[in-house]
Design a protein around this motif. Sequence first.
Motif: not given
Length: 345
Positions: A146-161
């Motif tokens: 998988a690849a991402t240009n988002r910060n997935l840890e931040a997305e987890i905190l924001a409830g998006n991932f």
Amino acid sequence: MTACEPQIIGTSQAILKVRQIILKVADVDLNVLISGESGVGKELVARALHYYSGRREKPFMKVNCAALPRELMETELFGYEKGALTGADRRRIGKFEAAADGSIFLDEIGEIPLTMQAKLLQVLQDQKFPRIGGNKEIGTQARVIAATNRNLEAEILAGNFREDLYFRINTISIVVPPLRERKEDIPPLVDFFLEQHRAIYGNTVSAVPASLMELFLDYHWPGNVRELENYLKRLSVLGNHPEIERELRCQMDISAARETAPRKDGAADPVQDVEAEPVLAVPKGKKFPSLKEVRDQAVMKVEKAVIEQVLDETHWNRREAARILKISYRTLLYKLKDMNIRRMD
Ligand SMILES: Nc1ncnc2c1ncn2[C@@H]1O[C@H](COP(=O)(O)OP(=O)(O)OP(=O)(O)O)[C@@H](O)[C@H]1O
Ligand SMILES: [Mg+2]
């Protein structure tokens, strides 16, 4: 068909490390998450992982998760049975099934909607899934990259991932740093691309002028390696290094102005950008233009630079660019024509 060997060019410690880790983990059946800004080479790393694995002769299937709405993503990933959806007049297999025991590359995984994340997690856990509208479970042995240009840890905190999906895909993590943090890679990348372009376009440019290389080494590369590649394509085809140098200077002035005068809302301040560079240099003794002419030229110049930057960042997705710029799609098309802004790749 076997793809040709992906070449990850660079002499920086960061790139050496990326190459090392690829060789180390390519043949281990663990899921890999590649992160990094847009254009740093995430897809190249994914292809290299596949190439150096025992799955080289097997399929490599890419799914662009950002480009698909939820319903289409589901059918794209898992396929459907005849009659499962309106217009489904025959069975279609999805990317997981097509990947078989090869690799599946989930690009921009941070864009997957939450409901779809739950389904994907389930499939990764069970290693099987039914086609949409079907009962039969299809087994999957595909290796997930998988690849991402988002910060997935931040997305987890924001409830998006989903955190559980994150841990499932992030068994091995490869971070590709931005080009501005590994500028020693620029000269070998320049040589590599010019050589490649000579073969494709039959041009004769074999090196960049020292003045341009100096700017390349100063520039902050928001579009990373892809941006460098595009400049070199232009140089190879048009041989227009003074124009490229002007553009790079203009981009640097814009970002310098932005840094010295950040707006509270985080957006660029176009007025500051105008002030960063003399809009109109009038040689001594020459007639001054009217203020209206000055204004029109200044506005045009700033608009052009900003539009080009937004198009670059959206990979020439013009609808997305129009949305960001808060103008209609038609207005954007008109401006592209009027300002002679063209896609170079
Ligand atoms: N180290 C490198 N050596 C050679 N070519 C590279 C390197 N890094 C990137 N490239 C080239 O730069 C271009 C952009 O790379 P790639 O598509 O892999 O980036 P990306 O991180 O997936 O970007 P995005 O997030 O925008 O999808 C490609 O043409 C790729 O081949
Ligand atoms: Mg990519």
